[in-house]
Design an enzyme around this catalytic site. Sequence first.
Site, short mmCIF file in Angstrom:
data_model
loop_
_atom_site.label_atom_id
_atom_site.label_comp_id
_atom_site.label_asym_id
_atom_site.label_seq_id
_atom_site.Cartn_x
_atom_site.Cartn_y
_atom_site.Cartn_z
CG ASN A 15 -1.92 -1.03 1.33
OD1 ASN A 15 -2.32 -1.57 0.32
ND2 ASN A 15 -2.34 -1.34 2.55
N GLY A 43 1.33 -1.21 3.77
CA GLY A 43 0.83 -2.53 3.40
C GLY A 43 1.50 -3.54 4.30
CG ASN A 47 4.35 -1.95 6.44
OD1 ASN A 47 4.79 -1.20 5.59
ND2 ASN A 47 3.18 -1.77 7.03
CG ASP A 258 2.73 -4.81 9.43
OD1 ASP A 258 2.02 -5.80 9.64
OD2 ASP A 258 2.31 -3.73 8.97
N GLY A 293 5.44 6.51 10.61
CA GLY A 293 5.34 5.68 9.43
C GLY A 293 5.34 4.20 9.76
O1 RIB Z 1 -0.10 -2.69 9.65
C1 RIB Z 1 -0.03 -1.39 9.15
C2 RIB Z 1 -0.44 -1.37 7.71
O2 RIB Z 1 -1.79 -1.73 7.61
C3 RIB Z 1 -0.34 -0.01 7.06
O3 RIB Z 1 0.91 0.19 6.44
C4 RIB Z 1 -1.52 0.00 6.09
O4 RIB Z 1 -1.16 0.13 4.76
C5 RIB Z 1 -2.27 -1.29 6.37
O5 RIB Z 1 -1.96 -2.26 5.46
#
Ligand code: RIB
Length: 312
Positions: A15, A43, A47, A258, A293
């Site tokens: 994303n 995304g 990540n 992530d 971020g």
């Molecule tokens: O876990 C965080 C992520 O969730 C963000 O980067 C967003 O894009 C969603 O996918």
Amino acid sequence: MQQAVGTAIVVGSINRDIVAYVEHHPSPGETVLTARGSLFAGGKGANQAVAIARMGGAVSFVGRVGDDVFGAEMRAFMAGEGVDVDAVATVAGATTGLGLITVDASGQNAITVLSGANQMWDTLPLSFHAAARDIVVCQLEIPLPVVLAAFRQAKSAGARTVLNAAPFRPLGLDILNATDILVVNQLEASALAGRSMRDGSDTALAHSEPIGLLLDLGPQLVVVTLGADGVCLAGRDVPETRIPGRGVAAVDTTGAGDCFVGAFVAELLRGTDVVQAARTANAAAAISVTRHGAAASVPTRTEVDHALATKR
Ligand code: RIB
């Protein structure tokens, strides 16, 4: 010195995150103004892949972007981080996934994902080849048949599978049976174990209760991230172990889960045992919430090693 013994193959979402820093999240019908915000890489899949790379692991990515500027930017960003993006396809006419994110004054986020190309998979089987020493990693921002196909492909090669069941979606036993290691937060654990997050009771189960239930559904190991309270894990051969939080001041929790998953997988690739891997990943995630971020906030291995050496 330990050497990387395999490759992580992340099959997941990419994303572009549009992030607004606000005093409070908007209520239904409310408009909130802010002057602070940014575009970030995001995304869950992307990540996690970046986290693996920054922790020194070899990682390739299988995913989808649209034929727009965000897709080109994300592909370039991931490649620049050392992620192999050869299996990232560009879907003609599609938009790249968007993460629409507000982060409030306490650092907590609220996220809406506009999936775009992440839901557009028309070619199965998937274009990757796993070896027995590899780890295939999925999340739930892509179609569930793709997750199942990826894990079946991994299992037929003898590779391990890691599922980050986020965001929560009801899952069939077929996917859970093909999952070796399940990583979830407390709410996802409760929901997967059969408790609704929105049924009025609204409280997550105590961390150890869903682990037992989830282990009965297929995974060998269940890891529950507890936010500021750290991590709890248990497995068929791993006694329940609690790793405390590291007491940091969060400015943005986006992508902390992530970061945890990516660092954990990077450690497993090096042959680290699961408890130590979770300890290292807990330290990595704690650093990430002190920065803005998602992918951008992930620390390097040097930073994580330093944090572990200076504060237990
Ligand atoms: O876990 C965080 C992520 O969730 C963000 O980067 C967003 O894009 C969603 O996918």
